[in-house]
Structures are given as C-alpha cells and as structure tokens.
Design a protein around this motif. Structure first.
Motif, PDB file in Angstrom:
ATOM      1  N   GLN B  62       7.362  -1.362   1.687  1.00  0.00           N
ATOM      2  CA  GLN B  62       6.117  -1.073   0.965  1.00  0.00           C
ATOM      3  C   GLN B  62       5.785  -2.220   0.015  1.00  0.00           C
ATOM      4  OE1 GLN B  62       4.599   2.838   0.058  1.00  0.00           O
ATOM      5  NE2 GLN B  62       5.090   2.497  -2.100  1.00  0.00           N
ATOM      6  N   TYR B  63       6.676  -2.500  -0.922  1.00  0.00           N
ATOM      7  CA  TYR B  63       6.420  -3.558  -1.893  1.00  0.00           C
ATOM      8  C   TYR B  63       6.654  -4.930  -1.264  1.00  0.00           C
ATOM      9  CZ  TYR B  63       7.065  -6.604  -5.924  1.00  0.00           C
ATOM     10  OH  TYR B  63       6.973  -7.637  -6.803  1.00  0.00           O
ATOM     11  N   PRO B  92       3.974   1.940   5.349  1.00  0.00           N
ATOM     12  CA  PRO B  92       3.069   3.077   5.253  1.00  0.00           C
ATOM     13  C   PRO B  92       1.828   2.798   6.105  1.00  0.00           C
ATOM     14  CG  PRO B  92       3.340   1.994   3.116  1.00  0.00           C
ATOM     15  CD  PRO B  92       4.120   1.212   4.096  1.00  0.00           C
ATOM     16  N   TYR B  93       1.168   3.822   6.573  1.00  0.00           N
ATOM     17  CA  TYR B  93       0.049   3.598   7.498  1.00  0.00           C
ATOM     18  C   TYR B  93      -1.083   4.577   7.213  1.00  0.00           C
ATOM     19  CZ  TYR B  93       2.556   7.439   9.687  1.00  0.00           C
ATOM     20  OH  TYR B  93       3.191   8.630   9.907  1.00  0.00           O
ATOM     21  N   ALA B  94      -2.263   4.214   7.688  1.00  0.00           N
ATOM     22  CA  ALA B  94      -3.428   5.082   7.526  1.00  0.00           C
ATOM     23  C   ALA B  94      -3.436   6.142   8.617  1.00  0.00           C
ATOM     24  CB  ALA B  94      -4.696   4.252   7.590  1.00  0.00           C
ATOM     25  N   SER B  99      -4.889   8.430   3.938  1.00  0.00           N
ATOM     26  CA  SER B  99      -3.825   7.428   3.981  1.00  0.00           C
ATOM     27  C   SER B  99      -3.078   7.508   2.671  1.00  0.00           C
ATOM     28  CB  SER B  99      -4.393   6.033   4.216  1.00  0.00           C
ATOM     29  OG  SER B  99      -5.398   5.758   3.289  1.00  0.00           O
ATOM     30  N   GLN B 100      -1.808   7.250   2.749  1.00  0.00           N
ATOM     31  CA  GLN B 100      -0.970   7.498   1.588  1.00  0.00           C
ATOM     32  C   GLN B 100       0.147   6.462   1.536  1.00  0.00           C
ATOM     33  OE1 GLN B 100       1.233  11.159   1.894  1.00  0.00           O
ATOM     34  NE2 GLN B 100       1.879  11.095  -0.237  1.00  0.00           N
ATOM     35  N   GLN B 111       7.054  10.642   6.136  1.00  0.00           N
ATOM     36  CA  GLN B 111       5.936  10.026   6.860  1.00  0.00           C
ATOM     37  C   GLN B 111       6.385   9.383   8.172  1.00  0.00           C
ATOM     38  OE1 GLN B 111       2.688   8.015   5.051  1.00  0.00           O
ATOM     39  NE2 GLN B 111       3.369   8.469   2.957  1.00  0.00           N
ATOM     40  N   ASN B 112       7.680   9.350   8.395  1.00  0.00           N
ATOM     41  CA  ASN B 112       8.190   8.737   9.623  1.00  0.00           C
ATOM     42  C   ASN B 112       9.021   9.701  10.464  1.00  0.00           C
ATOM     43  OD1 ASN B 112       7.397   5.732   9.666  1.00  0.00           O
ATOM     44  ND2 ASN B 112       8.003   6.109   7.543  1.00  0.00           N
TER      45      ASN B 112
END
Lengths: 375, 409
Positions: B62-63, B92-94, B99-100, B111-112
């Motif tokens: 992410q970062y 992360p994805y839309a 999207s988050q 999310q995965n």
C-alpha cells in the motif's frame, strides 16, 4: 527480436592450461573472482541486443552447461529467441569437432532455422573485453564490408594474451590475407575471435566448403580464399583486451584486474558483465584481517593476510594465514597459519594448517581441483 | 484446468510505512529497506517461506510500493516464479461500486479473500516485513495440526523489562492462549507476539467477514480479530520460537541488527547452506581492497572499492571508500561514496548518498560531552554532504548539505 544472432564456439579449445581445462572447456574457466571466461562474450552479445545465441560444444562441457543453465542471468531465456547449446550432431558425429568450420557444418539446421536474423556474429569464448557489439555492427554496415573482423593492431600496446589469427590489411583496413599468427609483422592485425557478416553470406560460403574436402579451417581456409572477391575488413579495437590461451596469459590477465582503469574498462565500458549468481553472504573480514591490493568475491571469509590476490566465492581463509600473489578459486579452504605465494588453486582445494606452498611469478604452483595440500 | 490446492498460503503484510525509520522509509516501504549489505528486510520472510516449503505468497502493498514491486519482480531470486502458486503482489484495488484502501491488517487480508480461495488452502500464515529472523514455518504448521488449533500465534520469550514494549500473549500451562495484553505496564507473561499468526483458513475466513461487518472494529489482527476469536472460545495456542529475532522498526534497532551480523557471538548465521536467505544480486565485479586500505571486522559486498579505513561496518554493494577516509561502526546502503579524507562514524547512510572530501558524519559516544544528546547520524537516499560539511550525532538528514556547513547551531 533484433536483426542479429551469434554463434559462440565453445567447442574450440586450443588452450595449453591442461590442469584447469582438463575438467572444463576454456569458456568455463573461472576468472576474476566470480566469472567464467564465456561470461564476457555472452554479456557483450546481450548488451549489443543479440538475443539469438547458439553455443556449439564438443566435450567436457558439463561445467559450461551447469554455469549457463537456461541462461537466465544473461536474459537469454526467451520466448522467440534465446541461447541454444549445439552439441555435435549425432548423425555425422566427428569425434574431433574441434574447429569453427566443423561446428558451423554441424549447426546448419540451426543456421537455417534462424532465417529471421540478417547478421551473424562469430565469437570465440576465450577473450576478456567489454565491447559495444551494436556499434561494431553499425560500423560493419556503414563500411559496406561483406565481412568485418574485430582486431587489435599489432603495434598497439594495450592487448594481452595469445592471438591465434593474424590478418594482413592495407591502410584502409581492407584484408588481403588471413593466416595463423606466426609473428609476421606484415600481418599487422591480430584477430580477437570476433567477426560479423550476413547470415546468408555465411550459408553461401559454407555451401562452397561442403563441395571441397581441402578446406579444413574457417578463417584461414575458407574466408582467406575470398580476400579479393569479397570486401573483408578489420576494425581495430582500442579498449582493453586479453585473449587467454596459456597459464601466463591467465595469470597476467588476472593480475591486470587490480588496475582500476582496466577494471573500469572490463566491467563497465559498454555494459555490465553478467554471470551465474548465488545467494552468497557478504564477505566477512575478521578481527585480524589484513587485505592489500586484492579482489575478493562474496561468500568468502578472511581472517588472515591477503596481498595482491584474487579470492573467488565462498573461500575460507583462516587466522594467521599469509597469501601473496595467489588466485584461489571457489569453495577452497586455507587453514590457519598456512602460507601461500604465487599459487593458483582450483575449486575446492584444501590447504592444511601451517602448510607452506611457494611458487614463482614465472612458474606459479598449481593446486588441483578438490585436492588437499600440506606442502 | 487442474488445480492443486495448497496446504498453506502465506500473506505478507508489506503495506505499512514504518514511519519510525524516518528518512529511510520516506520513499520506500519498510520491507524494501536495505539490510545486512546484500539483503532487504523482505528477503527474510520470503526466504523463510521457501525454506519451509511454502511456495504461495501474497505480498500486500500500500505505502510507496514501487521499490518493493520492482524488487520482488517475478519472484525469481527466491524461486517463487512458479507455474502454480509463487509470489504475487496484492495492492488495494477499486471495486465496481466502491474503492477502499487497506484500513487495517485484517482488512488487507479480507480484501484478498478471493486470492486465497483460489488455492483452497487448509492454513493461512500471516507474516510481516518488520523482522530479521530465520524460521522454519513448517514447525508451526506441525504444531497447529497436533493441537488441532484454530489459531497459532508465534511467540518469543523476552525479559520482563522488555515485555512492556510488546504485544503480550498469556497462555495456560498447555500453551492455550487465555488472554492478550498490548504493551502492558505490568506484564503477566513474557511471551511476546512476533506478529506471525497461523490460521485454519475456514476460521480466518469467517472471522474476517465478521470483523469486516463490525463498524466499530479497527480491522487489525492484534487489536480486533484475535481478541474476537478468543472471546468466541476458539482454540488458540502459542508456538514458542527459539532463536534470533530482531525488530528493525527503529533506526537504532536497524543499526543494531546490522551490527549483529558481524558479531560472532550473535546466533544469526546467514552462511548456512541448508537455510539460505536469498536475494537479488547485482551484476558487479568482486570487491577491490586497495594497497592502502585497512579493513577489519566488517561485512562487505561486491562492487565495493575500499581505499580507506573500514572497521566494524556493513558496506552494501557498490560503495566506494576513498583514500584516507574512515568508516567506523556504520551501515552503508548500496552505492554510497565516502570521498577521500571523509569520516563516517556511528551512522546509517542511505543508498546513493555521497559524502564529499573531508566531510564528517556522526561521532563516537565516548567523545560526546553529553551522552543523552548522542545518537546515530542518519542520512537519507541520494543526498550529497558537501566538502568539509559536518553532520553531528543524532541528526537525521533528508536534504543535501552544502559545502562546509555544520548542521547544528
């Protein structure tokens, strides 16, 4: 995909370094701490966008296969092109298979299959240099030559080693004769073992050779017949070059690597030199290590004194040891208190504690692969 | 298509900033920070996976992911370029209607879920990219099976004083977890959580969805998900790890962990052919040690050129130490140049930084007038410290320093 391909003749071995080339072909000879000789040629090729590379081999090529593998390190594990080993074609197996011409004849299928590549480089794997193959091809095309040999000028000072091929050329660089080098100053250029021509021309020439039993050698036999009918030229290379044939050449080229200018030329001139990588740890220097003027490869540990030496990967050098002007190949162990001067140790050599092994610059002591030495 | 289900899929949480590493994580995620000369922090969990027989790894980013994505690539250096499984970067994805970002460690996994479901694993191993250690994860899996646990939390025994810095796990005499404490003032146990969790996938999958549906949850493994599972009476056990384990989340601990590698008394053996730590290797010549060099007690990598004095230091690939220069008790990341006569002491120097002639970076603690004001000097990436400039101890530098400038009043 690019318009150029190459053959690297790992089947040729005219070296006289029996001890180091009895178990491996010359291309697989360890050099400079972490390389094999063929790395320089393969790296030059990929840095010059040559991605279709055939490597004829003849015998004792396990070390070479092991080193190159699928040629990942050179980015030659590719979809549409890549590196292909060309062992003797069994149908007409020639136990000698020891010349460029024989390898070319044995590689006919490969050459025909490579129809998409307009130009072909013919390279020998025993030369240390970092050349821009892209520039060489551009010069070849610009000059309008049919064949271009990369050479060094006999009068120049910055080449080393033993060159097999001598070329006589006029002032414009046009070749008039090609022969084995016998020191004749009329042959004012020495072949580095790198030439370039159109693949179609090579196939035409090979068809002629097929018709004649008297042609035995490629450069001095076949090509030499065409010095008047074809435009054959030399380009003199001015960077560092070393052609390795005998132990003296090898030792000299190794010691050349201490020179920062030469190191810069060989390792960074026109691209990186790639080699098989290992996940070795950094070199650990101990409390009493004393290192002067040396090249040391990763995975090694040094607790003694090392001067003017080349230490390959994963070599262990114990306490109170004294090494001077030595080349120690990978995975060797020098135990506590041993003293070595002018020694070349092959892979996996063990020198026992307190051993004293002294050679001379003219005649370095050679330590055989896998053996243990106590004196 | 034939699909082979995987016994265990590892999920590596690599999305955090690691802000306590200051300039060193300003432009790269913490797991991509250089370590020990040849490594990056992420090499340790990735190599542990391969050495433990886990060939399917999701890396949650992410970062600042660029450096990490470039480094992991196809997973080749760790033999994680597989037809079936292998290493996968999971940003992360839309989604179609929303999207988050990853709002917490548990949310990143949540999310995965699809990724993990593809391999239909029995177990999921949650890892972080914050620690230097060698661990055979197959042992925690074996214990997990034996105890028929729902969750197994890897712990390491720390001293009572240290315990208040960690997430503490309180087990009963059988090893079953009865409580958690986050950085307790008066610790009831010395079992520190290592941030390594093994879940039975069915249990984790349900828990992730339940946690996600709870608007009051911070979606964090340690704070939310594990306490929730404990309240639900799930079988949770500790796995006691023995061996070297070091957090490298602060500048001091990063320096310490580097220095541990050259300390023969520290039980962290990188040179073990049965359990190697893999890394991407640059195409550089062997290191050159010049006639006038003095080099002792150090870890040095390929492509380095040493003309000066180096003692108790770690030099990454491609560093150049000029004539008369001194590098002591310092960690140099790749391609650092210390020009002639410059001095670097008790410092961490970011990749690509040049310390010009005669400049001085850092000082020795024994020379400090006030030891409470002493600390490491840290330089960021691709900086230039000008000729004759002075960077005192305990400064963290993010910008070029002009010639002759002293960076304090």
């Amino acid at each position: 995909m690019t318009n150029r391909m190459a053959l690297v003749f790992a089947n040729i071995d005219n070296s006289t370094m029996d001890l180091f080339t009895s178990a491996r072909s010359i291309g697989a000879l360890p050099f400079g701490g972490r390389y094999r000789l063929i790395d320089f040629t393969l790296s030059n090729l990929v840095n010059g966008s040559v991605y279709q590379v055939g490597v004829p081999v003849r015998e004792k090529y396990q070390a070479l296969l092991d080193h190159i593998g699928v040629a990942r390190e050179w980015d030659l594990d590719r979809r549409t092109d890549g590196l292909t080993f060309l062992p003797p074609f069994v149908k007409d197996y020639d136990s000698a298979y020891d010349t460029k011409l024989k390898a070319l004849r044995g590689s006919m299928m490969y050459l025909h299959k490579s129809a998409a590549y307009e130009y072909i480089f013919l390279c020998e794997p025993d030369v240390i240099c970092n050349i821009d193959m892209d520039d060489l091809l551009a010069q070849h095309i610009d000059s309008g030559a049919d064949i271009t040999y990369l050479t060094v000028n006999r009068a120049a000072a910055n080449y080393h080693g033993t060159f097999a091929l001598a070329l006589a050329a006029d002032e414009s660089g046009r070749v008039t004769s090609i022969a084995d080098d016998e020191g004749d100053p009329a042959y004012n250029h020495l072949g580095m073992g790198i030439s370039v021509m159109k693949r179609s021309l090579l196939l035409d020439l090979l068809a002629v050779a097929e018709q004649s039993n008297s042609i035995r050698f490629f450069d001095t036999g076949l090509i030499n017949r065409y010095t008047t009918s074809l435009d054959i030229r030399v380009i003199d290379y001015t960077g560092y070059v070393s052609k390795i044939r005998n132990l003296y050449d090898y030792f000299k080229a190794s010691m050349d690597m201490f020179n920062p200018e030469i190191r810069k030329d060989v390792f960074f001139r026109s691209g990186h030199v790639y080699t098989k990588t290992h996940a070795d740890v950094p070199v650990l220097y101990g409390l009493n290590s004393d290192i002067k003027e040396s090249l040391i490869a990763d995975g090694s540990s040094v607790e003694g004194s090392v001067k003017h030496s080349i230490i390959f990967r994963r070599v262990k050098i114990g306490r109170d040891t004294k090494l001077e002007s030595c080349i120690i190949m990978q995975d060797s162990v020098i135990e506590e208190g041993a003293e070595l001067r002018y020694c070349i140790a092959d892979k996996n050599v063990r020198v026992t504690a307190g051993a004293k092994i002294i050679g001379t610059p003219e005649k370095p002591r050679l330590l055989t692969k896998g053996q243990t030495y106590s004196h | 298509m034939i699909r082979h289900n995987k016994e265990c899929v590892a999920m590596l949480l690599a999305g955090g900033q690691g802000s306590r590493l200051e300039v060193l994580t300003k432009s790269v995620a913490k797991p991509a920070v250089h370590f020990g000369g040849k490594y990056r922090i992420i090499d340790f969990p990735l190599s542990n996976c391969v050495n433990s027989g886990i060939d399917t790894v999701g890396v949650l980013t992410q970062y600042r992911p660029l450096e990490l994505i470039k480094y992991v690539g196809s997973g080749r250096p760790w033999s994680l370029d597989r037809n079936d499984g292998g290493v996968h970067i999971l940003p992360p994805y839309a989604k179609a209607n929303s999207s988050q970002w990853y709002s917490g460690t548990a949310n990143a996994i949540c999310q995965n879920i699809e990724f993990i479901d593809e391999f239909d694993p029995e177990y999921v191993l949650i890892l972080s990219g914050d620690h230097i250690y060698k661990m055979d994860y197959s042992k925690i899996i074996a214990q997990h099976k034996k105890t028929q646990a729902d969750v197994t939390v890897s712990v390491i025994n720390v001293s009572l004083e240290e315990a208040s810095r960690f997430g503490i796990v309180i087990p009963d005499e059988t090893g079953r977890i009865v409580d958690f404490e986050e950085k307790p003032k008066k610790p009831k146990s010395t079992c520190a959580s290592m941030g390594i969790y093994l879940f039975s996938w069915k249990v984790l999958r349900d828990a992730l969805l339940e946690d996600d549906a709870n608007p009051d949850s911070g979606n964090d493994f340690g704070h939310d998900l594990l306490p929730m599972l404990l309240r639900q009476g799930k079988k949770m056990y500790t796995y006691e790890f023995e061996g070297y384990w070091k957090d490298v989340g602060t500048l001091d601990s990063l320096w310490d962990a580097n220095m541990d590698l050259i300390n023969p008394k520290v039980p962290m053996q990188l040179d073990d052919s049965n359990f190697r730590i893999f890394m991407k290797t640059p195409a550089l010549p062997p290191q050159y040690i010049a006639e006038e060099a003095v080099l002792t007690n150090s870890f040095v990598c390929e492509g380095c050129e040493v003309y000066g004095q180096v003692d108790f230091s770690v030099l990454s690939a491609g560093c150049r130490i000029g004539k008369g220069a001194v590098v002591r008790d310092s960690v140099l990341m790749p391609d650092v140049t210390v020009e002639d006569g410059a001095v670097v002491q008790y410092a961490i120097v970011g990749a690509g930084t040049t310390i010009k002639k005669g400049a001085v970076v850092g000082s020795r603690p024994e020379d400090a007038e006030d030891i409470s004001k002493w600390g490491l000097a840290v330089l960021g990436y691709d900086l230039t410290v000008g000729e004759g400039a002075f960077v005192p101890a305990k400064s963290v530098i993010a910008e070029d320093i002009p010639e002759g400038v002293k960076t304090y009043d």
